[in-house]
Scaffold this motif. Sequence first.
Motif, PDB file in Angstrom:
ATOM      1  N   ARG A  33       8.790  12.890   8.059  1.00 54.95           N
ATOM      2  CA  ARG A  33       8.058  13.530   6.983  1.00 54.95           C
ATOM      3  C   ARG A  33       8.256  12.722   5.713  1.00 54.95           C
ATOM      4  O   ARG A  33       9.384  12.433   5.323  1.00 54.95           O
ATOM      5  CB  ARG A  33       8.560  14.971   6.772  1.00 54.95           C
TER       6      ARG A  33
ATOM      7  N   ASP B 228       9.699   6.193  -1.480  1.00 48.72           N
ATOM      8  CA  ASP B 228       8.585   7.050  -1.891  1.00 48.72           C
ATOM      9  C   ASP B 228       7.256   6.308  -1.933  1.00 48.72           C
ATOM     10  O   ASP B 228       6.196   6.928  -1.863  1.00 48.72           O
ATOM     11  CB  ASP B 228       8.885   7.658  -3.261  1.00 48.72           C
TER      12      ASP B 228
ATOM     13  N   SER C 113       8.340  11.887   1.683  1.00 45.15           N
ATOM     14  CA  SER C 113       9.083  12.613   0.662  1.00 45.15           C
ATOM     15  C   SER C 113       8.181  13.530  -0.153  1.00 45.15           C
ATOM     16  O   SER C 113       6.950  13.462  -0.088  1.00 45.15           O
ATOM     17  CB  SER C 113       9.798  11.633  -0.267  1.00 45.15           C
ATOM     18  N   ASN C 114       8.833  14.370  -0.966  1.00 43.24           N
ATOM     19  CA  ASN C 114       8.119  15.288  -1.862  1.00 43.24           C
ATOM     20  C   ASN C 114       8.040  14.765  -3.295  1.00 43.24           C
ATOM     21  O   ASN C 114       7.571  15.485  -4.180  1.00 43.24           O
ATOM     22  CB  ASN C 114       8.808  16.657  -1.869  1.00 43.24           C
TER      23      ASN C 114
END
Length: 272
Positions: free
Chosen positions: A143, A203, A145-146
């Motif tokens: 997944r 990122d 990153s946020n």
Amino acid sequence: MSQDTPATLRRTAEEGARLAGRILADRFLGERTIEYKGGIDLVTDADRASEEALLAFIRERHPTHAILAEESGASEGTNHLRWLVDPLDGTTNYAHRVPHFCVSVAVEGPGGVLAGAVYDPMLDELFSAARGEGGTLNGRPLRASNVATLHEALLCTGFPYDVRERPEGPVGLFNRFILRAQGMRRTGSAAMDLAYVAAGRFDGFFEFGLKPWDIAAGSLLVEEAGGVIRHVTGAPFSVLRGDVIAAAPALAPELLAEAKRFVDDLGWKPKG
């Protein structure tokens, strides 16, 4: 079962990457032969041994498929599928005994990359994905990153082999981002950089002058992990064009906007 399902193709990519990676690991501390393909572009005996074993494995599993490999070039098939193989991404690291390199294996069809794997034999990390089925790292879901702003972002990049002749793109965009991001890394393996974006370790990523075998598997990993991959102009991604920018989904709008401003300000045109 058909040998051309995404799941079957993914298994071939995974097993082939592990096979080739073991060869690289076994030779890592030994003597090696190093040759120059260009000014700063290396090839080692390990590249060739890894590729030979990997291509033999793919041809045994999928004898009708075409293959495009970094060292041996293209071989035609009677099928609509083609494998894109980098037997050692991070050759300069490997030649200097820096333990950060990988094997990248992907297969594409008329609609794009269908399956792929990136394997780091030194850490025994296998990143893999199949189109529409998600990506994994050693079986655990990938997944992105946020992170949502450049101020918080850890970016990575690399410099192409022709950077001395064409510095304006890679150096210019590096200078633009280094002043805005939290940090910047340059690790020496584009395939691993893309895998790390998919895993949420980096990122964002950008680089110029890449080849299809450098980015095919990693691009699918990013997409299947929920990330975004484009060209620096914002154009839709294609493995046939060497400038690439990838990002976590929330960061992508800002990263792409900065890249577009760079292109517009400089009047720069991507090559190939």
